[in-house]
Design an enzyme around this catalytic site. Sequence first.
Site, PDB file in Angstrom:
ATOM      1  N   SER A 118      15.828  12.395  14.381  1.00 35.28           N
ATOM      2  CA  SER A 118      15.139  12.744  15.619  1.00 35.28           C
ATOM      3  C   SER A 118      16.035  12.615  16.836  1.00 35.28           C
ATOM      4  O   SER A 118      15.597  12.878  17.964  1.00 35.28           O
ATOM      5  CB  SER A 118      13.913  11.835  15.803  1.00 35.28           C
ATOM      6  OG  SER A 118      14.313  10.476  15.850  1.00 35.28           O
ATOM      7  N   HIS A 139      13.751  18.496  12.334  1.00 35.47           N
ATOM      8  CA  HIS A 139      13.034  17.327  12.866  1.00 35.47           C
ATOM      9  C   HIS A 139      11.538  17.606  12.832  1.00 35.47           C
ATOM     10  O   HIS A 139      10.995  18.290  13.689  1.00 35.47           O
ATOM     11  CB  HIS A 139      13.505  17.037  14.301  1.00 35.47           C
ATOM     12  CG  HIS A 139      12.770  15.894  14.931  1.00 35.47           C
ATOM     13  ND1 HIS A 139      12.577  15.805  16.291  1.00 35.47           N
ATOM     14  CD2 HIS A 139      12.172  14.799  14.386  1.00 35.47           C
ATOM     15  CE1 HIS A 139      11.891  14.710  16.561  1.00 35.47           C
ATOM     16  NE2 HIS A 139      11.636  14.080  15.425  1.00 35.47           N
ATOM     17  N   GLU A 151      11.502  20.904  15.039  1.00 37.59           N
ATOM     18  CA  GLU A 151      12.713  21.220  15.812  1.00 37.59           C
ATOM     19  C   GLU A 151      13.810  21.585  14.813  1.00 37.59           C
ATOM     20  O   GLU A 151      14.110  20.811  13.905  1.00 37.59           O
ATOM     21  CB  GLU A 151      13.167  20.019  16.632  1.00 37.59           C
ATOM     22  CG  GLU A 151      12.396  19.786  17.907  1.00 37.59           C
ATOM     23  CD  GLU A 151      13.022  18.696  18.752  1.00 37.59           C
ATOM     24  OE1 GLU A 151      13.336  18.971  19.920  1.00 37.59           O
ATOM     25  OE2 GLU A 151      13.181  17.559  18.261  1.00 37.59           O
ATOM     26  N   ASN A 189      12.482  14.078  21.748  1.00 35.74           N
ATOM     27  CA  ASN A 189      12.706  12.677  22.099  1.00 35.74           C
ATOM     28  C   ASN A 189      13.469  12.491  23.402  1.00 35.74           C
ATOM     29  O   ASN A 189      13.380  11.426  24.020  1.00 35.74           O
ATOM     30  CB  ASN A 189      13.418  11.957  20.958  1.00 35.74           C
ATOM     31  CG  ASN A 189      12.446  11.580  19.861  1.00 35.74           C
ATOM     32  OD1 ASN A 189      11.303  11.224  20.126  1.00 35.74           O
ATOM     33  ND2 ASN A 189      12.882  11.676  18.616  1.00 35.74           N
TER      34      ASN A 189
END
Length: 296
Positions: A118, A139, A151, A189
Amino acid sequence: MKNIAVIGAGTMGNGIAHTFAQFDYKVHLIDVSDAALKKGLATITKNLDRMVAKEKITEVEKTATLMNITSFTEISEGVKNVDLVIEAATENAVLKSKIFKELDEVCDAETILATNTSSISITQIAAVTKRPEKVIGMHFMNPVPIMKLVEIIRGYNTTDEVMQFTVELSKKIGKTPVEVNDYPGFVANRILMPMINESIETLYNSVAGVAEIDTVMKLGMAHPMGPLQLADFIGLDVCLSILNVMYDGFKNPKYAPCPLLVNMVMAGKLGVKSGEGFYDYTDSRKAEKVAQMFNS
């Protein structure tokens, strides 16, 4: 492609295995711990039971999904004759590099190697292999069977063919792939973790209490879960690890973890998985309530 291997039977790994198996892919779920594999399969079964109860799938589909999953404790055995390996181990660059070095040695030359990281650089992970052009980031979001986003992160050497293949594969399992570039934290993130960190700073500076901070974000910003409760669900150790990756990668103090987060992790207060974080989960009913809220 119908044969997938997933490295790691934890929360993300068993969720990824569940999702591919539900779409009739043959999944090899790999973990060095037999106990972790049993726990992961039990979680998949429980989640499938929940889906049956909600009439989202039938008992026949549940049985077929479980039949599509085979567990292994040896990587070299689990990756035989698979077209794609998705690594979903702990968010630790050293561990991931070790796994990818081994995968590069034991996998077929044409096997694509993906990581569910991540935050860690795909280029960095790919550099330990002799096939960096076949390494890519996938991700997934937690809980994987429910959350639509994936992702897709291209490393410096990832080919267009591998990128396009991964995008199309994500669509085939009911996900919405979003292509992003290889920078620490990617998109999800890079935005989420500073918000969580700032929420912890707000608590640390005694601006408001835990419930008050979460209530403001839920009612004022229409978030389904407050940032402190979400941090508990993600795992405070995972949040700290991601913030450290971004801080190291950008050298920007805005990504520096709050001292309260650092201390809580050192004290073993990791959130739901440890029984206590910003909230108390020692009562199993409380933990189940959090899971149901997130899975609803």
